[in-house]
Write a protein that holds these residues in place. Structure first.
Motif, mmCIF file in Angstrom:
data_model
loop_
_atom_site.group_PDB
_atom_site.id
_atom_site.type_symbol
_atom_site.label_atom_id
_atom_site.label_comp_id
_atom_site.label_asym_id
_atom_site.label_seq_id
_atom_site.Cartn_x
_atom_site.Cartn_y
_atom_site.Cartn_z
ATOM 1 N N THR A 157 -40.600 34.676 38.235
ATOM 2 C CA THR A 157 -40.191 34.503 36.839
ATOM 3 C C THR A 157 -38.815 33.868 36.824
ATOM 4 O O THR A 157 -38.022 34.057 37.751
ATOM 5 N N PRO A 158 -38.513 33.127 35.788
ATOM 6 C CA PRO A 158 -37.214 32.455 35.737
ATOM 7 C C PRO A 158 -36.062 33.467 35.667
ATOM 8 O O PRO A 158 -36.174 34.507 35.046
ATOM 9 N N ARG A 159 -34.992 33.156 36.341
ATOM 10 C CA ARG A 159 -33.793 33.986 36.320
ATOM 11 C C ARG A 159 -32.807 33.382 35.316
ATOM 12 O O ARG A 159 -32.621 32.173 35.278
ATOM 13 N N VAL A 160 -32.189 34.222 34.522
ATOM 14 C CA VAL A 160 -31.161 33.775 33.582
ATOM 15 C C VAL A 160 -29.806 33.966 34.252
ATOM 16 O O VAL A 160 -29.444 35.082 34.618
ATOM 17 N N VAL A 161 -29.088 32.862 34.456
ATOM 18 C CA VAL A 161 -27.759 32.898 35.062
ATOM 19 C C VAL A 161 -26.782 32.350 34.032
ATOM 20 O O VAL A 161 -26.990 31.264 33.490
ATOM 21 N N ARG A 162 -25.745 33.113 33.770
ATOM 22 C CA ARG A 162 -24.738 32.693 32.786
ATOM 23 C C ARG A 162 -23.612 31.927 33.470
ATOM 24 O O ARG A 162 -23.193 32.231 34.581
ATOM 25 N N LYS A 163 -23.107 30.934 32.739
ATOM 26 C CA LYS A 163 -21.924 30.214 33.177
ATOM 27 C C LYS A 163 -20.699 30.987 32.688
ATOM 28 O O LYS A 163 -20.823 31.940 31.921
ATOM 29 N N LEU A 164 -19.531 30.581 33.127
ATOM 30 C CA LEU A 164 -18.305 31.252 32.694
ATOM 31 C C LEU A 164 -18.125 31.200 31.180
ATOM 32 O O LEU A 164 -17.527 32.087 30.588
ATOM 33 N N THR A 165 -18.673 30.194 30.553
ATOM 34 C CA THR A 165 -18.546 30.039 29.107
ATOM 35 C C THR A 165 -19.501 30.940 28.342
ATOM 36 O O THR A 165 -19.414 31.040 27.130
ATOM 37 N N GLY A 166 -20.441 31.565 29.056
ATOM 38 C CA GLY A 166 -21.436 32.401 28.410
ATOM 39 C C GLY A 166 -22.752 31.681 28.174
ATOM 40 O O GLY A 166 -23.757 32.299 27.856
ATOM 41 N N ALA A 167 -22.751 30.367 28.327
ATOM 42 C CA ALA A 167 -23.976 29.586 28.164
ATOM 43 C C ALA A 167 -24.887 29.835 29.366
ATOM 44 O O ALA A 167 -24.438 30.251 30.434
ATOM 45 N N VAL A 168 -26.166 29.567 29.199
ATOM 46 C CA VAL A 168 -27.148 29.782 30.266
ATOM 47 C C VAL A 168 -27.257 28.524 31.123
ATOM 48 O O VAL A 168 -27.346 27.410 30.603
ATOM 49 N N LEU A 169 -27.265 28.725 32.435
ATOM 50 C CA LEU A 169 -27.461 27.622 33.375
ATOM 51 C C LEU A 169 -28.885 27.097 33.203
ATOM 52 O O LEU A 169 -29.835 27.878 33.133
ATOM 53 N N ALA A 170 -29.041 25.794 33.113
ATOM 54 C CA ALA A 170 -30.357 25.182 32.925
ATOM 55 C C ALA A 170 -31.271 25.510 34.106
ATOM 56 O O ALA A 170 -30.823 25.533 35.259
ATOM 57 N N ALA A 171 -32.540 25.771 33.822
ATOM 58 C CA ALA A 171 -33.509 26.127 34.864
ATOM 59 C C ALA A 171 -33.682 25.008 35.889
ATOM 60 O O ALA A 171 -33.958 25.273 37.063
ATOM 61 N N GLU A 172 -33.521 23.754 35.468
ATOM 62 C CA GLU A 172 -33.651 22.629 36.405
ATOM 63 C C GLU A 172 -32.373 22.382 37.193
ATOM 64 O O GLU A 172 -32.338 21.534 38.068
ATOM 65 N N GLY A 173 -31.305 23.126 36.894
ATOM 66 C CA GLY A 173 -30.050 23.030 37.633
ATOM 67 C C GLY A 173 -29.011 22.190 36.911
ATOM 68 O O GLY A 173 -29.337 21.415 36.007
ATOM 69 N N GLU A 174 -27.772 22.373 37.331
ATOM 70 C CA GLU A 174 -26.652 21.637 36.742
ATOM 71 C C GLU A 174 -25.544 21.462 37.775
ATOM 72 O O GLU A 174 -25.444 22.222 38.729
ATOM 73 N N TRP A 175 -24.714 20.463 37.524
ATOM 74 C CA TRP A 175 -23.494 20.268 38.296
ATOM 75 C C TRP A 175 -22.447 21.234 37.765
ATOM 76 O O TRP A 175 -22.245 21.341 36.566
ATOM 77 N N VAL A 176 -21.791 21.955 38.678
ATOM 78 C CA VAL A 176 -20.745 22.904 38.315
ATOM 79 C C VAL A 176 -19.562 22.735 39.265
ATOM 80 O O VAL A 176 -19.712 22.159 40.352
ATOM 81 N N ASN A 177 -18.404 23.247 38.873
ATOM 82 C CA ASN A 177 -17.245 23.232 39.764
ATOM 83 C C ASN A 177 -17.488 24.197 40.917
ATOM 84 O O ASN A 177 -18.019 25.281 40.726
ATOM 85 N N ARG A 178 -17.111 23.792 42.106
ATOM 86 C CA ARG A 178 -17.258 24.671 43.280
ATOM 87 C C ARG A 178 -16.066 25.616 43.282
ATOM 88 O O ARG A 178 -15.028 25.349 43.884
ATOM 89 N N ASP A 179 -16.210 26.745 42.609
ATOM 90 C CA ASP A 179 -15.126 27.717 42.514
ATOM 91 C C ASP A 179 -15.631 29.095 42.909
ATOM 92 O O ASP A 179 -16.791 29.269 43.284
ATOM 93 N N SER A 180 -14.760 30.095 42.842
ATOM 94 C CA SER A 180 -15.129 31.435 43.297
ATOM 95 C C SER A 180 -16.285 32.009 42.494
ATOM 96 O O SER A 180 -17.117 32.756 43.026
ATOM 97 N N TYR A 181 -16.398 31.660 41.210
ATOM 98 C CA TYR A 181 -17.498 32.179 40.393
ATOM 99 C C TYR A 181 -18.846 31.728 40.955
ATOM 100 O O TYR A 181 -19.746 32.530 41.167
ATOM 101 N N TRP A 182 -18.986 30.424 41.198
ATOM 102 C CA TRP A 182 -20.277 29.903 41.669
ATOM 103 C C TRP A 182 -20.509 30.222 43.138
ATOM 104 O O TRP A 182 -21.655 30.414 43.558
ATOM 105 N N LEU A 183 -19.455 30.330 43.931
ATOM 106 C CA LEU A 183 -19.635 30.742 45.319
ATOM 107 C C LEU A 183 -20.149 32.178 45.378
ATOM 108 O O LEU A 183 -20.970 32.527 46.233
ATOM 109 N N ARG A 184 -19.712 33.025 44.454
ATOM 110 C CA ARG A 184 -20.221 34.396 44.394
ATOM 111 C C ARG A 184 -21.694 34.414 43.983
ATOM 112 O O ARG A 184 -22.502 35.175 44.511
ATOM 113 N N ARG A 185 -22.069 33.565 42.996
ATOM 114 C CA ARG A 185 -23.476 33.491 42.587
ATOM 115 C C ARG A 185 -24.340 33.041 43.767
ATOM 116 O O ARG A 185 -25.450 33.519 43.958
ATOM 117 N N LEU A 186 -23.811 32.109 44.575
ATOM 118 C CA LEU A 186 -24.546 31.658 45.765
ATOM 119 C C LEU A 186 -24.699 32.798 46.766
ATOM 120 O O LEU A 186 -25.787 33.032 47.287
#
Length: 97
Positions: free
Chosen positions: A22-51
């Motif tokens: 089932t699709p996973r809902v992942v929030r960005k720092l802004t509170g918006a939902v990351l698109a299911a097909e993926g998006e370009w994001v800054n390589r920072d501690s937030y996204w490294l933790r999600r990884l």
């Protein structure tokens, strides 16, 4: 020149519920939902933790990042002609009687 942080392309990893992905809902720092097909994001501690938590996966064969259009330059306008030059000195006051 403005500093541009490194960017990575990530997409949410699917959740397994009752043997069905089932699709996973992942929030960005802004509170918006990351698109299911993926998006370009800054390589920072937030996204490294999600990884590291397995919430997203980094896609190496990602589509090229669309560069944001440069802001349009303000149109050059000619200055309005100056009104008659105002005197810079105050007129002398007549003595009051």
């Amino acid at each position: 020149m403005t500093y541009q942080p490194p960017r990575i392309f990530v997409k949410p990893t699917p959740l397994e519920q009752d043997g069905q992905p089932t699709p996973r809902v992942v929030r960005k720092l802004t509170g918006a939902v990351l698109a299911a097909e993926g998006e370009w994001v800054n390589r920072d501690s937030y996204w490294l933790r999600r990884l590291s938590d397995g919430e997203v996966e980094q896609i190496t064969d990602a589509p090229p990042e669309e560069s944001e259009p440069a802001p349009a330059a303000a149109p050059v306008t000619e200055a309005a002609p100056a009104a008659a030059a105002a005197p810079t000195e105050k007129p002398a006051r007549a003595d009051k009687k």
